[in-house]
Design an enzyme around this catalytic site. Structure first.
Site, PDB file in Angstrom:
ATOM      1  N   GLU A 195       0.970  -1.070  10.621  1.00  0.00           N
ATOM      2  CA  GLU A 195       0.630  -0.315   9.452  1.00  0.00           C
ATOM      3  C   GLU A 195      -0.670   0.212  10.072  1.00  0.00           C
ATOM      4  O   GLU A 195      -1.076  -0.324  10.867  1.00  0.00           O
ATOM      5  CB  GLU A 195       0.241  -1.273   8.413  1.00  0.00           C
ATOM      6  N   ASP A 253      -5.501  -2.304   2.993  1.00  0.00           N
ATOM      7  CA  ASP A 253      -6.733  -1.943   2.177  1.00  0.00           C
ATOM      8  C   ASP A 253      -6.540  -3.212   0.856  1.00  0.00           C
ATOM      9  O   ASP A 253      -6.960  -4.271   0.881  1.00  0.00           O
ATOM     10  CB  ASP A 253      -6.349  -0.757   1.654  1.00  0.00           C
ATOM     11  N   ARG A 282      -4.640  13.823   9.769  1.00  0.00           N
ATOM     12  CA  ARG A 282      -4.014  12.760  10.354  1.00  0.00           C
ATOM     13  C   ARG A 282      -3.953  13.141  11.931  1.00  0.00           C
ATOM     14  O   ARG A 282      -3.886  12.353  12.858  1.00  0.00           O
ATOM     15  CB  ARG A 282      -2.543  12.951  10.002  1.00  0.00           C
TER      16      ARG A 282
END
Ligand code: IMP
Ligand code: MG
Length: 179
Positions: A98, A102, A164
């Site tokens: 991952e 969060d 990204r």
């Protein structure tokens, strides 16, 4: 694009060193186990690509996609699987890759979901961890950096699908996501 970044939180050099460290640990732990690495799209794609090239053991690589924040910087809480695995994981050692842990809702859901397929084991490797934000009872077995409760982008992580492609992890200027 670079003008939208307030500051660099994790530099390219720090990322590279940490990814090597994680790769060494994982390779030692999974040597002779022929693990399946499952990258969670899209956020993990850069981390996963770098990590995999530093893990020199037999392994399979697969991907899943889940719905995430959409265009907001707060999670809706809903976890939706939009792409499932292309292979059976029964009896296999699984490592979920991952970008960031969060609230933990995504990984907590995914771990239970994959557990139902009777793998030999499941562990979690996340590049970033925001422990202050945790709501679900879940922790990473391997993590790169603990970070403060700030919205970050780059190295796979997005805001509204942008950023990204930044080679580092940066903090976005607040005016960008309050627009
Ligand atoms: P969780 O379910 O709240 O743990 O959310 C995890 C997902 O939210 C991650 O895979 C990211 O896609 C996204 N996310 C959480 N924090 C950030 C952030 O600071 N920047 C970008 N994406 C984030
Ligand atoms: Mg995302």
């Amino acid at each position: 694009m670079l003008n939208d970044i307030e500051r660099v939180l994790v530099s390219e050099a720090e990322l590279e060193a940490k990814v090597q460290e994680l790769a060494d640990k994982i390779a030692a732990d999974y040597k002779d186990k022929n693990p399946v690495f499952i990258g969670i799209l899209k956020g993990s794609f850069v981390f996963m690509a770098d990590l995999m090239r530093k893990i020199n053991i037999y392994c399979d690589i697969d991907f899943m996609a889940v719905s995430s924040y959409g265009n907001k910087s707060k999670s809706s809480g809903a976890v939706n699987i939009t792409k499932d695995l292309g292979q059976d994981i029964e009896g296999r050692h699984v490592v979920i890759i991952e970008d960031i842990l969060d609230s933990g809702r995504t990984l907590s859901y995914l771990k239970k979901y994959l557990m139902n397929r009777a793998p030999a084991s499941i562990s979690i490797c996340t590049l970033l961890d925001k422990p202050a934000r945790r709501e679900a009872d879940i922790n990473a077995d391997y993590f790169g950096f603990d970070i403060p409760d700030e919205f970050v982008v780059g190295y796979g992580l997005d805001y509204a699908e942008h950023y990204r492609n930044l080679p580092f992890i940066g903090v976005l200027k607040p005016e960008i996501y309050s627009e």
